[in-house]
Motif scaffolding. Structure first.
Motif, short mmCIF file in Angstrom:
data_model
loop_
_atom_site.label_atom_id
_atom_site.label_comp_id
_atom_site.label_asym_id
_atom_site.label_seq_id
_atom_site.Cartn_x
_atom_site.Cartn_y
_atom_site.Cartn_z
N ALA A 117 0.83 -1.20 0.00
CA ALA A 117 0.00 0.00 0.00
C ALA A 117 0.87 1.25 0.00
N GLU A 118 1.97 1.21 0.74
CA GLU A 118 2.89 2.35 0.77
C GLU A 118 3.54 2.57 -0.61
N ALA A 123 3.93 5.60 -5.81
CA ALA A 123 3.95 5.55 -7.28
C ALA A 123 2.83 6.38 -7.87
N LEU A 124 1.64 6.29 -7.32
CA LEU A 124 0.52 7.08 -7.85
C LEU A 124 0.72 8.57 -7.56
N HIS A 141 -5.41 5.07 -17.78
CA HIS A 141 -4.70 3.83 -18.12
C HIS A 141 -3.19 4.04 -18.07
N ASP A 142 -2.72 5.19 -18.60
CA ASP A 142 -1.28 5.47 -18.57
C ASP A 142 -0.77 5.60 -17.14
N ILE A 143 -1.57 6.25 -16.29
CA ILE A 143 -1.17 6.41 -14.89
C ILE A 143 -1.05 5.05 -14.21
N ALA A 144 -2.02 4.19 -14.45
CA ALA A 144 -1.98 2.85 -13.85
C ALA A 144 -0.77 2.06 -14.34
N SER A 145 -0.44 2.19 -15.63
CA SER A 145 0.72 1.47 -16.18
C SER A 145 2.02 1.98 -15.56
N GLU A 146 2.14 3.31 -15.42
CA GLU A 146 3.34 3.87 -14.81
C GLU A 146 3.46 3.42 -13.35
#
Length: 302
Positions: A117-118, A123-124, A141-146
């Protein structure tokens, strides 16, 4: 009686010691067997395994299935234009190396969800922090992939594989939602106005080009028409000159008749000298001097 109690105690102790030497691992799990103090850890797969009694050796079971980590409450993230977003991420992962997990967590597998979770929040936070509000909403989608790549780079040391990262909710706080939507509406209206202005400018340019082309075509057509007319007039004049040159008297007679037609109208009254040279063809068909009788008749007529 004391012997019976002692015997029961001995039997229980034997059973306990025997059961503590058996380790049953089902197909959904893996296990790490380690000595006292967490030394000499060994990973074992599904099946029946033997180990030393519990004081001497312990075992940590690890779930090898794909697991889901979802925050109970949305986390708050800030975009590059200082807008807050409420985001609920979902992380799917599985343990692929129990030994690494045991070493990094010191045998505390229950701490893995907290660490993941940390990692997810970090990352987000980085992914949202370098995007504007509109980009963050459009590039989920790009944010989730990064975020998945960033999390995977840190979970490898834990022996954990990141299977997927998804964002089940991205929303604005209630206090900022209305203001943000108004800004987005204004931005879209401005973009639409710019598009309309650009389209109008292009339409005017096309219209001006069409008018220039039309003027050029008309000028070319007029030039061609004038050339054809000039050539026709020249041919007509040449034909007339050739025809009238064969009989100059007839030409003079014809020209005089044309002059009479253009000058004298049916209702006109003309008072002139009967000897006027303009009316010589009225006095005589060949335009010569009339006889005495013709001259008197012409005088009475006029």
């Amino acid at each position: 009686m004391n012997r019976i109690v002692a015997l029961v105690i001995v039997v229980v102790a034997v059973l306990f010691a025997g059961s503590s030497t058996l380790l049953v691992v089902d197909q959904r799990h893996q296990a790490v067997v380690y000595s006292r103090g967490g030394v000499d850890p060994v990973a074992v797969g599904p099946g029946l395994h033997f180990k030393l009694p519990t004081p001497l050796q312990g075992a940590m079971r690890v779930d090898a299935r794909v697991q889901t980590l979802e925050a109970s409450n949305p986390d708050r993230y800030t975009t590059s234009d200082k807008a807050d977003l409420l985001v609920t991420p979902v992380l799917k992962y599985r343990v692929v190396d129990p030994l690494k997990l045991f070493t990094q967590t010191e045998g505390d597998a229950q701490s893995v969800p907290g660490r993941l979770a940390e990692f997810t929040r970090a990352a987000l936070g980085e992914a949202f922090g370098k995007r504007s509000l509109s980009d963050a909403l459009a590039q989920q989608h790009d944010i989730a992939s990064e975020a998945r790549s960033a999390i995977a780079a840190r979970t490898g040391a834990l022996g954990v594989e990141v299977v997927d990262v998804s964002l089940t909710r991205i929303d604005l706080p209630a206090a900022a939602a209305e203001a943000a939507y108004k800004r987005m509406v204004v931005a879209q209206e401005q973009a639409a106005s710019d598009e309309r202005a650009q389209g109008a400018a292009e339409a005017e340019q096309i219209k001006a080009d069409a008018e220039r082309q039309r003027d050029a075509v008309l000028a070319d057509a007029y030039k061609t028409a004038q050339q054809i007319k000039g050539e026709g007039d020249a041919k007509a004049a040449a034909i007339a000159a050739d025809a009238f040159g064969r009989d100059p008297g007839f030409y003079q007679f014809y020209q005089s008749l044309q002059a009479y037609r253009s000058v004298i109208k049916p209702s006109d009254v003309v008072v002139v000298d009967a000897d006027n040279d303009f009316f010589r063809f009225m006095r005589s068909p060949d335009g010569g001097a009339p006889s005495n009788g013709q001259a008197a008749a012409a005088s009475r007529k006029h």
